[in-house]
Write an enzyme that holds these catalytic residues in place. Structure first.
Site, PDB file in Angstrom:
ATOM      1  N   ASP A  54       0.977  -1.301  -0.023  1.00 26.60           N
ATOM      2  CA  ASP A  54       0.082  -0.048   0.052  1.00 26.60           C
ATOM      3  C   ASP A  54       0.965   1.212  -0.097  1.00 26.60           C
ATOM      4  OD1 ASP A  54      -2.107  -1.623   0.053  1.00 26.60           O
ATOM      5  OD2 ASP A  54      -3.000  -1.130   1.959  1.00 26.60           O
ATOM      6  N   HIS A  95       3.341  -2.149   3.931  1.00 23.86           N
ATOM      7  CA  HIS A  95       3.562  -0.741   3.388  1.00 23.86           C
ATOM      8  C   HIS A  95       5.118  -0.259   3.155  1.00 23.86           C
ATOM      9  CE1 HIS A  95      -0.219  -1.328   5.547  1.00 23.86           C
ATOM     10  NE2 HIS A  95      -0.780   0.047   4.908  1.00 23.86           N
ATOM     11  N   HIS A 154      -8.268   8.134   0.013  1.00 22.93           N
ATOM     12  CA  HIS A 154      -8.350   7.495   0.988  1.00 22.93           C
ATOM     13  C   HIS A 154      -9.440   7.509   2.069  1.00 22.93           C
ATOM     14  CE1 HIS A 154      -6.062   4.889   4.077  1.00 22.93           C
ATOM     15  NE2 HIS A 154      -5.544   4.476   2.960  1.00 22.93           N
ATOM     16  N   HIS A 168      -6.119   2.627  -4.662  1.00 25.81           N
ATOM     17  CA  HIS A 168      -6.182   2.534  -3.355  1.00 25.81           C
ATOM     18  C   HIS A 168      -7.067   3.789  -3.091  1.00 25.81           C
ATOM     19  CE1 HIS A 168      -5.643   1.232   0.641  1.00 25.81           C
ATOM     20  NE2 HIS A 168      -4.669   2.040   1.020  1.00 25.81           N
TER      21      HIS A 168
END
Length: 256
Positions: free
Chosen positions: A75, A224, A130, A126
């Site tokens: 991510d 991440h 967010h 993504h």
């Protein structure tokens, strides 16, 4: 007459806003969670209340548990200086990955995204800003996803995008349905650890042990790229997995 027209427009907008609010209010959110793998056994969501919702909309959290294959995903909400090192290791080891990016990443890291695509990785969605997808309208969900896809297409050689990771792992029947209509497969994970807190980095071996201890066939690994520990441990994680007989594949190569 103008006053009547203005009133009609106002009431129409009010009704539309009320409909959106009602849809959001009735949209029960789920927070993704799973039972971690132990001793090489598959991770599980059997005890979670959302298994049927994921299945209904074709969402995935792992692939074929009968095959010793692993799927590496990252991510990328913002850049913290470690993605290039991760890409270096992936290139050296011949391992593909999917990088799920936000609008901020798209706006600030075009060169890294170009490199991802050039070196055989996929860029996934993504969302642009967010948000909690369960708290926004259908139209906003569409806009959030389309903006990322369109900008990635303009900035890189990747022209298609059909993998989505919902922000913060929050989803609902409605959010999955809307994104699936756009052609997305919602991708969750079956291996993860608390790696996103840049103030709580504990060294490469901690990251290595957290990931390797959870390895299981068909695993989708969530990491991440802002984590220094992950960047430093990447090579050892890959080597350890390969020593156990695992093969890394890209998510679009999976067999469900």
């Amino acid at each position: 007459m103008n006053a009547i027209i203005k009133l009609t427009v106002f009431l129409t907008l009010l009704a539309g806003c009320s409909a959106v609010a009602a849809a959001v209010a009735n949209d029960s959110p789920y927070h993704f969670g799973f039972k971690k793998s132990r001793n090489g056994l598959p991770a599980s969501i059997d005890e979670e209340g959302f298994k049927e919702v994921l299945s209904k909309h074709g969402a995935i959290f792992m692939a074929d548990s009968s095959k010793k294959e692993l799927y590496l995903t990252f991510d990328n909400g913002y850049e913290n200086g470690y993605t290039a090192k991760i890409l270096d290791v992936l290139k050296e080891k011949g391992v593909p990955a999917v990088f799920f990016v936000t609008g901020h990443y798209v706006q600030t890291q075009s060169e890294l995204m170009q490199r991802m695509v050039r070196e055989g990785h996929l860029i996934g969605n993504h969302s642009w800003s967010h948000p909690d997808m369960t708290q926004i309208s259908d139209d906003r969900i569409v806009n959030e996803l389309n903006r990322v896809k369109e900008q990635v297409s303009l900035l890189t050689e990747q022209k298609e995008m059909n993998l989505l990771r919902p922000p913060r792992g929050i989803f609902s029947d409605r959010s999955l349905a809307v994104s699936r209509k756009l052609g997305y497969t919602n991708v969750f994970w079956s291996i993860a650890y608390v790696d996103w807190d840049v103030k709580q980095q504990r060294g490469w071996k901690y990251a290595h042990d957290k990931v390797v201890s959870q390895l299981h066939p068909g695993a989708i690994i969530l990491l991440h790229s802002i984590s220094k520990d992950n960047a430093d441990a990447m090579g050892s994680i890959i080597d350890a997995a390969k020593e156990q007989g695992y093969e890394f594949k890209r998510l679009d190569q999976r067999q469900s």
